[in-house]
Design an enzyme around this catalytic site. Structure first.
Site, PDB file in Angstrom:
ATOM      1  N   THR A   1      83.301 115.572  15.230  1.00  0.00           N
ATOM      2  CA  THR A   1      82.761 116.792  14.632  1.00  0.00           C
ATOM      3  C   THR A   1      83.738 117.957  14.764  1.00  0.00           C
ATOM      4  O   THR A   1      83.665 118.905  13.990  1.00  0.00           O
ATOM      5  CB  THR A   1      81.430 117.190  15.307  1.00  0.00           C
ATOM      6  OG1 THR A   1      81.627 117.157  16.720  1.00  0.00           O
ATOM      7  CG2 THR A   1      80.318 116.231  14.935  1.00  0.00           C
TER       8      THR A   1
ATOM      9  N   LEU B   1      89.250 109.112  27.428  1.00  0.00           N
ATOM     10  CA  LEU B   1      88.870 110.131  28.407  1.00  0.00           C
ATOM     11  C   LEU B   1      89.905 111.257  28.455  1.00  0.00           C
ATOM     12  O   LEU B   1      89.910 112.081  29.352  1.00  0.00           O
ATOM     13  CB  LEU B   1      88.678 109.488  29.786  1.00  0.00           C
ATOM     14  CG  LEU B   1      87.625 108.364  29.784  1.00  0.00           C
ATOM     15  CD1 LEU B   1      87.563 107.684  31.146  1.00  0.00           C
ATOM     16  CD2 LEU B   1      86.241 108.908  29.393  1.00  0.00           C
TER      17      LEU B   1
ATOM     18  N   SER C   1      95.624 112.444  27.507  1.00  0.00           N
ATOM     19  CA  SER C   1      96.651 113.193  26.764  1.00  0.00           C
ATOM     20  C   SER C   1      96.481 114.694  26.968  1.00  0.00           C
ATOM     21  O   SER C   1      97.431 115.396  27.321  1.00  0.00           O
ATOM     22  CB  SER C   1      96.628 112.820  25.278  1.00  0.00           C
ATOM     23  OG  SER C   1      95.373 113.057  24.701  1.00  0.00           O
TER      24      SER C   1
ATOM     25  N   GLU D   1     100.071 118.201  20.695  1.00  0.00           N
ATOM     26  CA  GLU D   1      99.566 116.877  20.314  1.00  0.00           C
ATOM     27  C   GLU D   1      99.620 116.654  18.802  1.00  0.00           C
ATOM     28  O   GLU D   1      99.964 115.577  18.343  1.00  0.00           O
ATOM     29  CB  GLU D   1      98.138 116.668  20.845  1.00  0.00           C
ATOM     30  CG  GLU D   1      97.647 115.255  20.605  1.00  0.00           C
ATOM     31  CD  GLU D   1      96.726 114.713  21.674  1.00  0.00           C
ATOM     32  OE1 GLU D   1      96.664 115.257  22.798  1.00  0.00           O
ATOM     33  OE2 GLU D   1      96.053 113.705  21.389  1.00  0.00           O
TER      34      GLU D   1
ATOM     35  N   ASP E   1      89.522 118.228  23.199  1.00  0.00           N
ATOM     36  CA  ASP E   1      90.017 117.778  24.502  1.00  0.00           C
ATOM     37  C   ASP E   1      90.734 118.896  25.251  1.00  0.00           C
ATOM     38  O   ASP E   1      90.513 119.120  26.444  1.00  0.00           O
ATOM     39  CB  ASP E   1      90.984 116.603  24.318  1.00  0.00           C
ATOM     40  CG  ASP E   1      90.363 115.461  23.530  1.00  0.00           C
ATOM     41  OD1 ASP E   1      89.140 115.501  23.303  1.00  0.00           O
ATOM     42  OD2 ASP E   1      91.115 114.549  23.139  1.00  0.00           O
TER      43      ASP E   1
ATOM     44  N   TYR F   1      91.501 106.689  12.986  1.00  0.00           N
ATOM     45  CA  TYR F   1      91.089 108.077  13.182  1.00  0.00           C
ATOM     46  C   TYR F   1      91.468 108.910  11.955  1.00  0.00           C
ATOM     47  O   TYR F   1      90.656 109.681  11.424  1.00  0.00           O
ATOM     48  CB  TYR F   1      91.768 108.609  14.445  1.00  0.00           C
ATOM     49  CG  TYR F   1      91.298 109.956  14.927  1.00  0.00           C
ATOM     50  CD1 TYR F   1      90.356 110.064  15.938  1.00  0.00           C
ATOM     51  CD2 TYR F   1      91.829 111.134  14.397  1.00  0.00           C
ATOM     52  CE1 TYR F   1      89.945 111.299  16.405  1.00  0.00           C
ATOM     53  CE2 TYR F   1      91.427 112.373  14.860  1.00  0.00           C
ATOM     54  CZ  TYR F   1      90.497 112.452  15.870  1.00  0.00           C
ATOM     55  OH  TYR F   1      90.094 113.689  16.325  1.00  0.00           O
TER      56      TYR F   1
END
Ligand code: ADP
Ligand code: MG
Length: 387
Positions: free
Chosen positions: A45, A131, A134, A169, A181, A233
């Site tokens: 989302t 989890l 990164s 990233e 994240d 992804y």
């Protein structure tokens, strides 16, 4: 079936300082720590302008760092055999370096760090388990770089470090991550989940207190590896963009479910339906927590898993088995978590049943012929800090 230990950060920091001095021949300037995360609800989302509800794990990455007078960058990790040595210019998008160095040091490019540095990292966040090892790595190093200049780690600094880690990233590594994240790794508060709203350019974050006692967020790493740089992804993101374009909305946050149900392309329709219903589930989940209604929260986790399995198609046999075994043996809700195609599940379990549920998942994996999974207790922890 012991639970994966988060380690003792203070002890690890002192051991790591010693290892740094042995490796690089000089004392480190600073040690910083940033956590991994588990998302309780709100998957895929973030890049649709939606809502997410992760918590920061007690499992974290430590970064020990010393700024240099030249532009040399030396990176070592206790998880990687070969250290890397290069220059600041190598950290730019397209530069020559091993893949992990983009995660470890790309944040220096995003921050415009003018000086080289020596860096040693160590982590208790399982890598590639959904989890967010990164973001833990990017945020630990970003925090260390900031602290080494003497700047305070205040709220604006945390937000700008989250932005820099996202750029590391997406632009340096080239992984199309959505920003959840890094935001939770920088902004989480102990004892709370973090509700993050991605509708505006600058995400807004609100702490949501979690039940303190009597409940365990049981995380199970299926050990099925995923890689965000793989195609799944990005393909989901493309479907979501196609749906938003077909519906003529800036993002799926603004899409109405009736309009989604009328989309002509069957696959794009299911992808959009997951996102729109998932955003509504996050809102309902926050309301359930505020009302102390954990049964309602658990039911939303179950519905989220079904939506990811059937509409978004990002689950796998191991995740479905972990969720099913948890639900069958005492969890009041369970779902896969993270980007999908492997990685981890999260279950809400009465504390006294946590070990039994974990054992039941192990037994189910053995019966189904899967490699043994690894469990951890997700105790809601604080975001990045200088140690
Ligand atoms: P996740 O964030 O779910 O763990 P990602 O694929 O996003 O999975 O990131 C994992 C990658 O991050 C690893 O393949 C590695 O390149 C890098 N990484 C994470 N932790 C470390 C570490 N402690 N040392 C070196 N590289 C790491
Ligand atoms: Mg990641």
């Amino acid at each position: 079936m012991p639970f994966l230990s988060p380690g003792d950060a203070a002890r690890s920091a002192s051991l790591l300082r010693t290892a740094f001095a042995q490796r690089f021949g000089l004392e480190a300037d600073v040690v910083a720590r940033a956590p991994g995360r588990v998302n309780l609800i709100g998957e895929h989302t973030d890049y649709n302008g939606g809502l997410v509800l992760p918590l920061a794990l007690p499992h974290a990455t430590l970064a020990v760092l010393r700024l240099r007078e030249d532009d040399v960058v030396r990176c070592a990790s206790t998880d990687v055999d070969e250290p890397w040595s290069g220059r600041l210019d190598d950290l730019a998008p397209g530069g020559e370096r091993p893949g992990w160095v983009g995660y470890a040091a790309g944040v220096a490019w995003a921050l415009g760090t003018p000086r080289g540095f020596d860096l040693l990292v160590d982590s208790t966040v399982p890598s590639g388990a959904g989890l967010s090892s990164s973001a833990a790595l990017e945020c630990a190093v970003g925090t260390a770089l900031l602290a080494a200049t003497g700047a305070p780690l205040d709220d604006p600094a945390r937000r700008s470090l989250a932005r820099a880690a996202i750029r590391a990233e997406t632009e340096v590594v080239g992984a199309p991550t959505g920003g959840m994240d890094q935001t939770v790794a920088m902004l989480a508060e102990a004892g709370s989940a973090l509700l993050v709203d991605f509708e505006a350019d600058e995400p807004s974050a609100t702490s949501v207190p979690l039940p303190a006692d009597g409940w365990v967020w049981l995380v199970t790493d299926t050990r099925v590896s995923h890689a965000l740089v793989d195609g799944g992804y990005a393909a989901r993101r493309a479907d979501c963009e196609a749906a938003a374009a077909a519906l003529d909305v800036p993002s799926l946050r603004r899409a109405e479910i009736d309009a989604v149900e009328a989309l002509p392309d069957e696959r794009v329709r299911r992808r959009a339906r997951h996102v729109v219903t998932e955003i509504a589930r996050v809102e309902d989940a926050v309301a359930a927590l505020a009302a102390g209604d954990l049964d309602a929260f658990g039911a939303l986790m179950d519905a989220s898993h079904a939506s990811m399995r059937d509409d978004f198609e990002i689950s796998c046999a191991e995740l479905d088995a972990a969720v099913d075994a948890a639900r069958g043996t005492g969890a009041i809700g369970a779902r896969m978590t993270g980007g999908g195609f492997g990685g981890s599940s999260v279950a809400l379990v009465p504390a006294e049943r946590a070990e039994g549920v974990a054992a039941a998942i192990d037994a189910r994996f053995a019966a189904d012929g899967f490699a043994p999974p690894q469990h951890l207790r997700a105790v809601a922890s604080a975001g990045a800090q200088v140690l």
